[in-house]
Design a protein around this motif. Structure first.
Motif, PDB file in Angstrom:
ATOM      1  N   ALA A  52      30.043  31.210  37.074  1.00 44.78           N
ATOM      2  CA  ALA A  52      29.686  32.502  37.205  1.00 44.78           C
ATOM      3  C   ALA A  52      28.768  33.224  37.050  1.00 44.78           C
ATOM      4  O   ALA A  52      27.481  33.583  37.468  1.00 44.78           O
ATOM      5  CB  ALA A  52      30.992  33.097  36.939  1.00 44.78           C
TER       6      ALA A  52
ATOM      7  N   ILE B 146      40.902  27.449  35.423  1.00 50.09           N
ATOM      8  CA  ILE B 146      42.318  27.255  34.328  1.00 50.09           C
ATOM      9  C   ILE B 146      42.873  26.148  34.544  1.00 50.09           C
ATOM     10  O   ILE B 146      43.350  25.126  34.139  1.00 50.09           O
ATOM     11  CB  ILE B 146      41.806  28.734  34.113  1.00 50.09           C
ATOM     12  CG1 ILE B 146      41.619  29.306  32.857  1.00 50.09           C
ATOM     13  CG2 ILE B 146      43.519  28.287  33.035  1.00 50.09           C
ATOM     14  CD1 ILE B 146      41.843  30.859  32.869  1.00 50.09           C
TER      15      ILE B 146
ATOM     16  N   GLN C 166      33.095  30.797  33.438  1.00 51.87           N
ATOM     17  CA  GLN C 166      31.784  31.440  33.392  1.00 51.87           C
ATOM     18  C   GLN C 166      30.830  31.117  33.767  1.00 51.87           C
ATOM     19  O   GLN C 166      29.893  31.734  33.656  1.00 51.87           O
ATOM     20  CB  GLN C 166      32.348  32.077  31.896  1.00 51.87           C
ATOM     21  CG  GLN C 166      33.573  32.827  31.174  1.00 51.87           C
ATOM     22  CD  GLN C 166      33.584  32.690  30.116  1.00 51.87           C
ATOM     23  OE1 GLN C 166      33.280  33.002  28.890  1.00 51.87           O
ATOM     24  NE2 GLN C 166      34.779  32.432  29.380  1.00 51.87           N
TER      25      GLN C 166
ATOM     26  N   SER D 276      38.693  28.077  31.269  1.00 49.43           N
ATOM     27  CA  SER D 276      38.210  29.497  31.364  1.00 49.43           C
ATOM     28  C   SER D 276      36.471  29.508  31.357  1.00 49.43           C
ATOM     29  O   SER D 276      35.345  30.376  31.336  1.00 49.43           O
ATOM     30  CB  SER D 276      38.351  30.718  30.728  1.00 49.43           C
ATOM     31  OG  SER D 276      37.480  31.624  30.290  1.00 49.43           O
TER      32      SER D 276
ATOM     33  N   LEU E 146      33.184  40.585  43.624  1.00 48.76           N
ATOM     34  CA  LEU E 146      32.657  40.211  43.016  1.00 48.76           C
ATOM     35  C   LEU E 146      33.664  40.092  41.636  1.00 48.76           C
ATOM     36  O   LEU E 146      33.756  39.361  41.009  1.00 48.76           O
ATOM     37  CB  LEU E 146      31.189  41.119  42.048  1.00 48.76           C
ATOM     38  CG  LEU E 146      30.309  40.625  40.935  1.00 48.76           C
ATOM     39  CD1 LEU E 146      29.560  39.330  42.482  1.00 48.76           C
ATOM     40  CD2 LEU E 146      29.343  41.559  40.728  1.00 48.76           C
ATOM     41  N   ALA E 147      34.595  41.009  41.083  1.00 48.35           N
ATOM     42  CA  ALA E 147      35.192  41.002  40.803  1.00 48.35           C
ATOM     43  C   ALA E 147      36.901  39.618  40.822  1.00 48.35           C
ATOM     44  O   ALA E 147      37.052  39.406  40.130  1.00 48.35           O
ATOM     45  CB  ALA E 147      36.090  42.326  40.219  1.00 48.35           C
ATOM     46  N   PHE E 148      36.755  39.826  42.070  1.00 45.66           N
ATOM     47  CA  PHE E 148      38.036  38.679  42.649  1.00 45.66           C
ATOM     48  C   PHE E 148      36.970  37.846  42.835  1.00 45.66           C
ATOM     49  O   PHE E 148      38.182  37.146  42.354  1.00 45.66           O
ATOM     50  CB  PHE E 148      38.228  38.926  44.261  1.00 45.66           C
ATOM     51  CG  PHE E 148      39.260  40.269  44.153  1.00 45.66           C
ATOM     52  CD1 PHE E 148      39.847  40.856  42.285  1.00 45.66           C
ATOM     53  CD2 PHE E 148      40.017  40.948  44.750  1.00 45.66           C
ATOM     54  CE1 PHE E 148      40.647  42.245  43.248  1.00 45.66           C
ATOM     55  CE2 PHE E 148      41.065  41.404  45.053  1.00 45.66           C
ATOM     56  CZ  PHE E 148      41.204  42.520  43.806  1.00 45.66           C
TER      57      PHE E 148
ATOM     58  N   VAL F 186      34.536  44.829  44.426  1.00 43.57           N
ATOM     59  CA  VAL F 186      35.798  44.401  43.906  1.00 43.57           C
ATOM     60  C   VAL F 186      35.775  42.795  44.533  1.00 43.57           C
ATOM     61  O   VAL F 186      36.539  42.118  43.830  1.00 43.57           O
ATOM     62  CB  VAL F 186      36.344  44.611  45.515  1.00 43.57           C
ATOM     63  CG1 VAL F 186      38.467  44.120  45.653  1.00 43.57           C
ATOM     64  CG2 VAL F 186      36.825  46.342  44.664  1.00 43.57           C
TER      65      VAL F 186
ATOM     66  N   PHE G 224      34.678  36.124  40.501  1.00 44.03           N
ATOM     67  CA  PHE G 224      35.125  36.031  39.023  1.00 44.03           C
ATOM     68  C   PHE G 224      36.410  35.228  38.631  1.00 44.03           C
ATOM     69  O   PHE G 224      36.210  34.305  38.115  1.00 44.03           O
ATOM     70  CB  PHE G 224      34.148  36.971  38.088  1.00 44.03           C
ATOM     71  CG  PHE G 224      33.149  37.189  38.174  1.00 44.03           C
ATOM     72  CD1 PHE G 224      31.961  36.553  38.744  1.00 44.03           C
ATOM     73  CD2 PHE G 224      32.061  38.500  37.956  1.00 44.03           C
ATOM     74  CE1 PHE G 224      30.801  36.799  39.039  1.00 44.03           C
ATOM     75  CE2 PHE G 224      30.872  38.660  37.832  1.00 44.03           C
ATOM     76  CZ  PHE G 224      30.435  37.270  38.597  1.00 44.03           C
ATOM     77  N   ALA G 225      37.159  36.432  39.255  1.00 44.35           N
ATOM     78  CA  ALA G 225      38.587  36.468  38.726  1.00 44.35           C
ATOM     79  C   ALA G 225      39.219  34.529  39.772  1.00 44.35           C
ATOM     80  O   ALA G 225      39.996  33.541  38.643  1.00 44.35           O
ATOM     81  CB  ALA G 225      39.611  37.282  39.078  1.00 44.35           C
TER      82      ALA G 225
ATOM     83  N   ILE H 266      37.483  31.918  37.219  1.00 39.91           N
ATOM     84  CA  ILE H 266      38.194  31.344  36.094  1.00 39.91           C
ATOM     85  C   ILE H 266      39.472  30.765  36.284  1.00 39.91           C
ATOM     86  O   ILE H 266      39.566  30.067  36.021  1.00 39.91           O
ATOM     87  CB  ILE H 266      37.528  33.157  35.400  1.00 39.91           C
ATOM     88  CG1 ILE H 266      36.617  33.018  34.754  1.00 39.91           C
ATOM     89  CG2 ILE H 266      39.154  33.043  34.480  1.00 39.91           C
ATOM     90  CD1 ILE H 266      36.088  33.820  34.421  1.00 39.91           C
ATOM     91  N   MET H 267      40.140  31.726  37.548  1.00 37.35           N
ATOM     92  CA  MET H 267      41.439  30.656  37.426  1.00 37.35           C
ATOM     93  C   MET H 267      41.592  30.022  38.054  1.00 37.35           C
ATOM     94  O   MET H 267      42.353  29.127  37.271  1.00 37.35           O
ATOM     95  CB  MET H 267      42.718  31.599  38.593  1.00 37.35           C
ATOM     96  CG  MET H 267      42.595  33.570  37.499  1.00 37.35           C
ATOM     97  SD  MET H 267      43.841  33.108  36.033  1.00 37.35           S
ATOM     98  CE  MET H 267      44.889  33.159  36.662  1.00 37.35           C
TER      99      MET H 267
END
Lengths: 294, 224, 423, 211
Positions: C394, C191, C391, C387, C179-181, C177, C183-184, C187-188
């Motif tokens: 990341a 952007i 990446q 984005s 890691l996903a947050f 979780v 990365f999100a 990226i956000m």
């Protein structure tokens, strides 16, 4: 010399095509029977299945169509023989639309198989109890996640339109995690999805049998232990046939084993062609051809 | 109206996308029931309807071709004829044991078409690759640069190492060419593939996030 | 007659029960005098469909173990229900429940600690027919005991009782979780940053500069441009990238006034492509030149699609072929046929198995992530650039992690590599 | 097993062999025979897709739950409505309706992709790269680490490929090329197998040569 180089380097494709045709045709009619060895990645897969006990359930995903029959179908047939011989119960399904035809034909062929004495050893096996063929369902990853929660919910009926809910095989193994492994025989990229959406979620081993073309991309999974076995292409299928000992079962070498000589002949031709092309290329270095690395 | 056209799809994407994302972390039953509904019912129905639309589009394309007598319209007649025959065979020769996935009746016209028309055509089309790969190797495997040479050498070693002949070429120390081929597959190949894989995964995560948060709207056909 | 009926439920279930017992006991010849410290707990991080019975074994006597359950919290000596077992494992094999083993400083975990998940049991209904009941939170408290040697010398150990509960969060997922947050978030952030300052550097991507050249040549020769979006649906994210690039290509084609052919493999991709191309023509100020009939569905069967596209290549002789998206075995057939017609070919895919064929037969190839980067590079659109930058960051994070992990594990600490091992 | 008559079987083999040869004619050059086979193939595969879609998606997932009885489930009307929106694209003025369906479909898969890609592929791949350096694996672990690092560097888009970055990514390209060469070599095997399969059919099933 430069003219010759030009001619060779711009050789009409059709000459190459004809030689390839001969390289395949001649060994098929007059085989020379080169010996081969079993590689560890194939042996690992075989031994995992061999280590299972009578009554264990495995999932066989037949994700190949008729176009890849030569490479993948022998593998399926050998695996079914291995399963039925040991009393392992396969749940067979397919995730691609042109899969059911071959998967069903292979299953029927093996079930109806007659040994040298005319006995039919698999005649007593019952659909829904000793094996089941669920047929095709569209959705790919969704189906993998679906059967992770329950086979019968995702496939309310099997290929023969029988209700799956009543089948003994799904009482023992109602969902993916209750099976012992997933054996994916694939000519398309489904192993890439089976691992994250199927086996890793269910925590069961995964064995991939694929066309030789996709084998390299699955090596990272084998190296990381995410795939217990990796059976690549006709050579892998021939190795598996020799482990299952198809020659003893059916009285003659399996189809994959038979094709290996033609395979060797074409490989030798292509390598010779590459060497010749490179010799003439070095002679004629001034004229670069199209194609290459971006 | 504008709301229905523009905002609603984005809101739907956000709710569904975020829901199925967070669902993975929640073991509770409601969560897996939601996942099941999406994967077993919604996705299947939507994909099925899209295929029907696609078939309509293809039929329309060929029908127009025939109607306007465009070049090669005779072939479109063959295509539509084959389509109708297969469709009728598939929908009528099947057994009708109530609803649900039905069995393809053995010996039916549909199975016959599958075995004797579809299968050989697909397999032969695929087998043309044997010729094409030989000519591609002949033309493209040239020692143009250092990188191209690496490609060429690795290719030849694996080609020999993966057939029985490779096991007949000893390299000393009890090893043969197939061991080298195995090392190439397992080590440098696995390393490069792994690096590409990591990049691709991160890209997919990024694109997914853009879709969920309504930044990526390609699926809506660009701006409105 | 009834007793001979092999489809009898009672018979099936008894056989099933015996079979599953054999399955459990045969591979684990647990040699012990008697199980010690039996304990029943809720299965953590699940949906409430299992409880766990754990116990220790010592000594070398071969045991036959049979757990039994009762629904009420207190034991009756009669009417206990036998449990259908699916596995009997060592606790150290289950780091997702018990943490990593002794080597990881978990001294609580001895190698002879065993564990049995209980997710279903057999009960006899009022009609005398046995049935299998799955464990669920609605059943209330479970009392569990372990019967040693059910054949006779019965010796049972009450293991207490517990309620199976479903959890709202899977703690084993914490790192994922995070890691996903992470990365999100990265990226956000980029952007949003790119919207304020869109001047973001991206390195040159060979092949993309050839896009203009290829389209220009098609115009000069009066030949069409062919674009393939790969052979996957829009659920495959490389297809999204390919359609994105199609929009850019369509814009250029519209400006140059040549023809664009997009035979499709997937109906959703087809409709989306139509919208994207139509918009590109409108933006380029050439809406009259848009022909919806040029973007159509062929079939979703791999090789009939390939045969048709090869036919299009040979008959229409497009001057430029764009093969972008996800491809399977047909890649070489398409690329070689395109090569014989002399078209400029630009390919791009993240299908690793197909990249070698594009590399050897196409003029330019976008490898893996370059396909995703290409739409950013072509459009210079801030959100795509941002984005991409996200990446990269990341990726740098992953690279640092790999370095640290290798370093730590070389010096004997498995801490970081364990963190990256999914349970 | 199958109830195909011998005539049907014989006819089948001859038609299959004929179609095989029609497709093979393509390697000489494009010709009407190939065009015929191509058109036939396209029609049959469209029909096959339609039949499969009906039996595998529409019948079990739409008609079955909407038939009164034990399986009745009115919730299916929601996705069916979205599905109809897709089909309504044939009416241009209503084509915008399909966006809702696409939004659900695409975002659903995107949502599932994030956790599954990270758990199922990223974690194990990164985790297994963190292998300890030992003397026994000197020809494996360091090479993998070097390969992964340099190749990832090549896919770094924020840095110009100059100086040290350029040299590292050049090594990465060599790894990529070795990998592609190996894949190509491996694939030759796959492709030849397919031809072997067709030749086996022509020689043994059609011409009946001794096997």
């Amino acid at each position: 010399m430069h003219n010759l180089a030009k001619i060779i380097l711009n050789l009409d494709r059709r000459i190459i095509y004809s030689v390839v045709m001969l390289c395949v045709a001649i060994p098929l009619i007059r085989p020379f029977g080169l010996p081969f060895r079993v590689t560890p990645e194939v042996r690992d897969g075989y031994e995992l299945i061999e280590s299972l006990k009578e009554g264990d359930v495995i999932v066989i995903s037949c994700d190949y169509g008729p176009s890849a029959e030569a490479e993948t179908h022998p593998m399926y047939v050998a695996l079914l023989h291995q399963c039925f011989r040991k009393g392992i119960r396969p749940v067979i399904l397919t995730l691609i639309p042109d899969g059911p035809g071959l998967a069903n034909r292979g299953l029927e062929d093996v079930l109806a198989y007659q040994d040298a004495e005319g006995q039919k050893p698999y005649e007593h096996l019952e659909s829904g109890k000793d094996y089941v063929f669920l047929g095709f369902k569209t959705g790919g990853q969704a189906i993998m996640i679906g059967i992770g929660q329950g086979f019968t919910g995702t496939f309310p009926t099997d290929y023969n339109a029988q209700e799956t809910a009543a089948m003994p095989i799904f009482r023992d193994a109602p969902k993916l995690a209750d099976t012992k492994c997933v054996f994916d025989i694939a000519s398309v990229g489904y192993p890439d999805f089976w691992i994250p959406y199927g086996t890793e979620r269910a925590g069961i081993p995964f064995i991939v049998s694929c066309t030789a073309v996709s084998a390299p991309q699955y090596y990272p999974y084998y190296a990381a232990g995410q795939a217990t076995g990796l059976i690549g292409g006709m050579k892998g299928a021939a190795e598996y046939e020799s482990l299952v000992d198809m020659a003893a079962i059916t009285g003659s070498d399996g189809p994959a084993t038979k094709g290996l000589d033609a395979q060797s002949a074409v490989h030798v031709f292509i390598i010779l062609a590459i060497i010749i092309a490179n010799i003439f290329y070095i002679i004629d270095r001034r004229r670069p051809l199209s194609g290459g690395v971006a | 109206m504008m709301f229905l056209r523009k905002q609603l799809p984005i809101i739907l994407a956000f709710v569904i996308g975020l829901g199925l994302w967070l669902q993975a972390y929640i073991p509770h039953r409601t969560s897996s029931a939601g996942l099941t509904t999406f994967t077993q019912s919604w996705a299947v129905i939507l994909a099925g309807c899209a295929l029907l639309l696609g078939i309509l589009s293809a039929v329309h394309h060929h029908w127009t071709k025939i109607k306007l007598r465009r070049q090669g319209f005779a072939y479109s007649i063959i295509t539509l004829g084959a389509f109708v025959v297969t469709l009728v065979a598939g929908l009528s020769w099947w057994n009708w044991p109530g609803f649900g996935a039905a069995k393809m009746a053995d010996g039916s016209l549909f199975t016959w078409i599958f075995d004797n028309v579809f299968t050989p055509l697909a397999a032969t089309m695929f087998s043309l690759l044997a010729f094409f790969i030989a000519s591609a190797a002949f033309r493209a495997f040239r020692a143009r640069s250092f990188e191209a040479t690496a490609l060429l050498i690795a290719g030849c070693i694996v080609m020999l190492g993966r057939v029985p002949i490779g096991e007949l070429i000893p390299l000393g120390g009890g090893h043969d060419l197939s061991d080298v081929a195995g090392w190439i597959m397992n080590v440098p190949n696995a390393a490069a593939q792994r690096a590409i894989l990591v990049g691709v995964i991160l890209s997919q995560v990024a694109i997914s996030i853009r879709i969920i948060f309504g930044i990526e709207r390609t699926y809506m056909g660009g701006s409105d | 007659m009834r007793s001979l009926d092999l489809t009898n439920t009672r018979f099936c279930l008894t056989a099933l029960l015996l079979l599953s017992l054999v399955c459990v006991l045969a591979p684990h010849p647990a040699r012990a005098q008697s199980p010690s410290n039996p304990e029943v707990t809720d299965h953590p991080n699940d949906d409430g469909s299992a409880v766990i019975l754990s116990f220790g074994l010592a000594g070398d006597e071969l045991l036959e173990l049979m757990p039994q359950v009762q629904i009420e919290g207190v034991w009756h000596d009669t009417e206990t229900a036998p449990v259908l077992l699916s596995s009997l494992d060592k606790r150290s094999d289950h780091p997702e429940i018990y943490g990593w083993g002794v080597t990881d400083g978990n001294a609580e975990l001895r190698p002879d600690d065993y564990y049995v998940p209980i997710s279903k049991y057999v009960t006899v209904g009022e009609d005398g027919e046995p049935s299998v009941v799955p464990v669920s939170p609605e059943l209330g408290e479970f009392a569990v005991r372990l019967v040693v040697d059910p054949a006779g010398r019965a010796e049972s150990h009450p293991a207490g009782s517990v309620q199976a509960t479903g959890q709202l969060f899977n703690r084993n997922m914490s790192f994922r979780v995070l890691l996903a947050f992470l990365f999100a978030g990265i990226i956000m952030y980029f952007i949003l940053a790119a919207r304020r300052n869109p001047n973001i550097f991206i390195r040159r991507i060979a092949g993309l500069e050839a896009v203009d050249e290829a389209i220009g040549r098609a115009t000069e020769m009066g030949k069409p441009v062919l674009h393939i979006n790969g052979l996957d649906s829009l659920a495959t994210l490389s297809t999204v990238a390919a359609v994105n690039i199609l929009g850019r290509i369509a814009g250029k084609v519209a400006t140059y006034e040549s023809d664009l052919l997009v035979p499709c493999f997937d109906p959703v991709v087809m409709t989306v492509s139509q919208e994207v191309v139509k918009n590109a023509y409108i933006e380029a100020g050439r809406p009259d030149n848009y022909r919806e009939d040029n973007i159509y569905f062929l079939t979703d069967q791999q090789f009939s699609y390939t045969a048709s596209v090869c036919g299009i290549m040979l008959r229409e002789k497009p001057a430029a072929n764009f093969l972008l998206g996800y491809f399977y075995a047909e890649s070489l057939l398409l690329a070689e046929t395109g090569n014989t017609t002399g078209a400029i070919q630009i390919a791009g895919t993240d299908a690793q198995a197909q990249l070698p064929f594009f590399i050897t037969t196409c003029d330019y190839t976008l490898i893996g992530e370059e396909l995703y980067a290409a739409s950013a590079y072509l459009s210079r659109e801030p959100m795509l650039l941002g984005s991409l930058r996200g990446q990269d960051l990341a990726k740098a994070f992953v690279m640092v992690m790999i370095f640290l992990g290798t370093l730590l594990s070389t010096f004997g600490s498995e801490w970081l590599s364990r963190l990256w091992t999914p349970l | 097993m199958t109830e195909v008559t011998p005539i049907g079987q014989l006819l089948g083999v001859w038609i299959a062999a004929g179609l095989t040869l029609l497709i093979f004619s393509f390697i000489y050059k494009d010709n009407p025979a190939f065009k015929f086979a191509e058109a036939l193939f396209l029609g049959v595969s469209l029909g096959y897709t339609a039949v499969n879609t009906y039996w595998n998606s529409i019948a079990p997932q739409v008609i079955r739950p909407l038939t009164p009885g034990v399986n009745f489930d009115a919730w299916v009307l929601l996705p069916v409505f979205l599905g109809l929106c897709i089909i309504l694209r044939v009416i241009p003025s209503l084509s915008w309706l399909s966006r809702m369906a696409f939004a659900v479909y695409i975002a659903g898969y995107a949502g599932m992709a994030i956790p599954n890609e990270i758990s199922g592929r990223l974690l194990p791949q990164v985790g297994s790269t963190m292998a300890p350096f030992t003397a026994a694996t000197w020809y494996i672990t360091p090479v993998i680490l070097l390969g992964v690092f340099c190749t990832m560097m090549y896919f770094f888009f924020s840095l110009e490929h100059k100086g040290a970055v350029g040299r590292i990514s050049r090594i990465g390209v060599v790894f990529v090329m070795i990998s592609f060469g190996a894949s190509f070599g491996y694939t030759v095997m796959a492709r030849v197998s397919l031809l072997i399969g067709r030749m086996q059919f022509l020689f043994f099933d059609w011409l009946g040569l001794p096997n």
